[in-house]
Design an enzyme around this catalytic site. Structure first.
Site, mmCIF file in Angstrom:
data_model
loop_
_atom_site.group_PDB
_atom_site.id
_atom_site.type_symbol
_atom_site.label_atom_id
_atom_site.label_comp_id
_atom_site.label_asym_id
_atom_site.label_seq_id
_atom_site.Cartn_x
_atom_site.Cartn_y
_atom_site.Cartn_z
ATOM 1 N N GLY A 228 0.985 -0.499 9.218
ATOM 2 C CA GLY A 228 2.250 0.199 9.374
ATOM 3 C C GLY A 228 3.253 -0.269 8.347
ATOM 4 O O GLY A 228 2.901 -0.768 7.276
ATOM 5 N N SER A 229 4.515 -0.127 8.678
ATOM 6 C CA SER A 229 5.578 -0.433 7.734
ATOM 7 C C SER A 229 5.731 -1.934 7.529
ATOM 8 O O SER A 229 5.423 -2.743 8.416
ATOM 9 C CB SER A 229 6.910 0.147 8.220
ATOM 10 O OG SER A 229 7.399 -0.592 9.324
ATOM 11 N N THR A 230 6.234 -2.295 6.362
ATOM 12 C CA THR A 230 6.467 -3.700 6.052
ATOM 13 C C THR A 230 7.500 -4.294 6.995
ATOM 14 O O THR A 230 7.378 -5.449 7.432
ATOM 15 C CB THR A 230 6.925 -3.846 4.593
ATOM 16 O OG1 THR A 230 5.855 -3.418 3.734
ATOM 17 C CG2 THR A 230 7.282 -5.280 4.257
ATOM 18 N N GLY A 233 5.866 -5.057 10.192
ATOM 19 C CA GLY A 233 4.952 -6.161 9.960
ATOM 20 C C GLY A 233 5.663 -7.508 9.970
ATOM 21 O O GLY A 233 5.151 -8.497 10.514
ATOM 22 N N GLU A 250 -2.035 -4.452 6.936
ATOM 23 C CA GLU A 250 -1.942 -3.518 5.819
ATOM 24 C C GLU A 250 -0.594 -2.832 5.954
ATOM 25 O O GLU A 250 -0.356 -2.084 6.912
ATOM 26 C CB GLU A 250 -3.068 -2.491 5.845
ATOM 27 C CG GLU A 250 -3.019 -1.538 4.656
ATOM 28 C CD GLU A 250 -4.159 -0.536 4.643
ATOM 29 O OE1 GLU A 250 -3.916 0.613 4.239
ATOM 30 O OE2 GLU A 250 -5.277 -0.906 5.042
ATOM 31 N N CYS A 285 -0.406 5.241 2.596
ATOM 32 C CA CYS A 285 0.200 4.047 2.004
ATOM 33 C C CYS A 285 -0.304 3.812 0.591
ATOM 34 O O CYS A 285 0.419 3.287 -0.255
ATOM 35 C CB CYS A 285 -0.035 2.830 2.885
ATOM 36 S SG CYS A 285 -1.762 2.537 3.313
#
Length: 481
Positions: A228-230, A233, A250, A285
């Protein structure tokens, strides 16, 4: 009609039983927002805690199971899953927005992951004897309960590439699919779970934050695999730090494609570039999100790519003539549209092209024609962010050093590509590019699903693997005389 909903609609899986709860949210067809495809259960913290406990108990016996038995079960499950792929393609299209071709390919790749990983685990699991005077073996064991949290954009393959190696390595899993697009994942995992002991595969759904916080702060969960999104994360890492959970992530990407002066940008190459940009409407992504073109070829590439974008047929992915479906959800649709508007207002040149398959129903879904943006610089918002939509900025550069500097000027480092007839130069540049993988004259995925090269910088937390991701879900330890 409710009778057309998938059997997993509004349910969660715990200890081999599908349980229904009253609190649900509709899953909407992004190609026709008035259509409800099914429901997703909104699980409470109590349910999540109960599911973790079930996974803990199942782990006690599953972790000690014979690896050959695990592989046999997986191969049998793969054969059964292959039988229902065709009937589930349309459900996947309706809840996700992909085209028929993209959806079927994703589902078939899940079967491939199962078979490939079942084969890989048999050799990978064997002890490795190290050379030397002392008898030292490197052995592997399962880690424990694994939480797997996956996104809406490519939910099938991104879920299976984590669930399958995790359980083959002897772990039990608690899967949390995205609420936007959970039905096909759950339907397919239902088939897989039936071939394993109760509690090995469990599924909870609902609020990403509420469930994620519970999974990541519970000491009984030993591994967290997140895609997912940084930003999310980073929050998961904070929660996991208290228990020193192993994290496998990831995250976001802002992939650059560098087109050098000598690149052969013929029709086939332009088509590959277009596919690298617009696969799944750009909601990937590892899609190309910035294109840098040598100044001597800039006008040519812009013209050719604009012409290629003009051939893209946008509409409901269920229609066989469609080559790009809608965006998956309103939040992403609004974000990309607003990003394009801000870019135009700040001086960027936006060229929107493509074909509307059904103009009369265009406003009924989250449809967008693809756009090419020029007249922006490295600091422009559309260049800095992960657009996650059918929009691409194209910028000129003067020499290789500048191209590398611009490509590396990002907090992300997932994928990159170099377009040149000079393979030696491409390799030299790849050594300098800050990316987990670099492609030559293409921007795609690895055809061999056992390969996975995770991102650098803020694009991921993991390491290189050639074993279907098995090592992410196991501990290696030494045994010596």
């Amino acid at each position: 009609m409710i009778s057309t909903y998938p059997v997993v609609s509004g349910k969660y899986l715990i200890n081999g039983e599908w349980k229904e709860i009253t609190e649900t949210v509709d899953v909407i067809n992004p190609a026709n927002t008035s259509e409800v495809v099914g429901q997703v259960a909104i699980c409470s913290e109590e349910i999540v805690n109960e599911t973790i406990e079930v996974a803990v108990k199942a782990y006690e016996t599953w972790s000690r199971s014979d690896v050959k038995d695990r592989a046999t079960r997986m191969n049998t499950a793969a054969e059964e899953l292959a039988k229902i792929i065709e009937e589930n393609v349309t459900v996947f299209v309706r809840e996700n927005g992909k085209t028929l071709v993209e959806a079927k390919k994703d589902l078939l790749r899940c079967v491939e992951v199962m078979k490939g990983c079942a084969t890989e685990v048999l050799n990978w699991w064997q002890p490795e004897v190290l050379p030397g005077n002392q008898n030292v073996q490197v052995r592997r064991r399962a880690r424990g309960v694994t939480a797997i949290i996956t996104p809406w954009n490519s939910p099938m393959i991104l879920t299976f590439k984590r669930v399958i190696p995790a359980i083959l390595a002897g772990n039990t899993v608690v899967v949390k699919p995205a609420t936007n697009c959970p039905l096909t994942i759950m339907t397919c995992l239902k088939v897989v779970a039936e071939h394993f002991p109760p509690g090995v595969i469990n599924i909870v759904s609902g609020s990403g934050k509420a469930i994620g916080d519970t999974l990541c702060s519970d000491s009984r969960v030993r591994t967290v695999a997140f895609v997912g999104s940084t930003e999310t994360g980073k929050e998961i890492m904070k929660k996991s730090a208290g228990n020193l959970q192993k994290v496998y992530m990831e995250l976001g990407g802002n992939d650059p494609a560098i087109i050098l002066e000598d690149a052969n940008m013929d029709e086939a190459a332009i088509k590959r570039l277009r596919m690298g940009i617009l696969r799944a409407a750009g909601q990937v992504c590892s899609a190309v999100k910035r294109v840098y073109v040598h100044e001597s070829r800039f006008d040519e590439v812009v013209k050719k790519l604009t012409k290629e974008f003009g051939r893209v047929v946008v509409g409901d992915g269920i229609q066989p003539d469609v080559t790009m479906g809608p965006l998956n959800n309103k939040a992403q649709f609004d974000y990309v549209n607003e990003l394009i508007e801000r870019t135009a207002k700040s001086g960027g040149k936006v060229v929107t092209t493509g074909i509307q398959l059904n103009p009369e129903t265009w406003d009924q879904g989250y449809y967008m024609l693809p756009s090419i943006i020029t007249g922006v610089d490295q600091q422009s918002e559309v260049v800095r962010v992960e657009q996650f939509g059918p929009v691409i900025p194209i910028l000129p550069f003067s020499d290789v050093d500048e191209a590398v500097r611009l490509a590396n000027d990002s907090e992300f480092g997932l994928r990159a590509s170099v377009w040149t007839v000079n393979e030696e130069l491409a390799i030299e540049m790849a050594d300098r590019l800050e990316a987990g993988a670099v492609f030559h004259n293409n921007h795609t995925v690895f055809s061999e699903l056992a390969l996975d090269f995770p991102g650098l910088k803020e694009s991921g937390v993991s390491r290189e693997t050639r074993h279907c991701g098995l090592e992410f879900f196991a501990d290696s330890y030494g045994f010596a005389d």
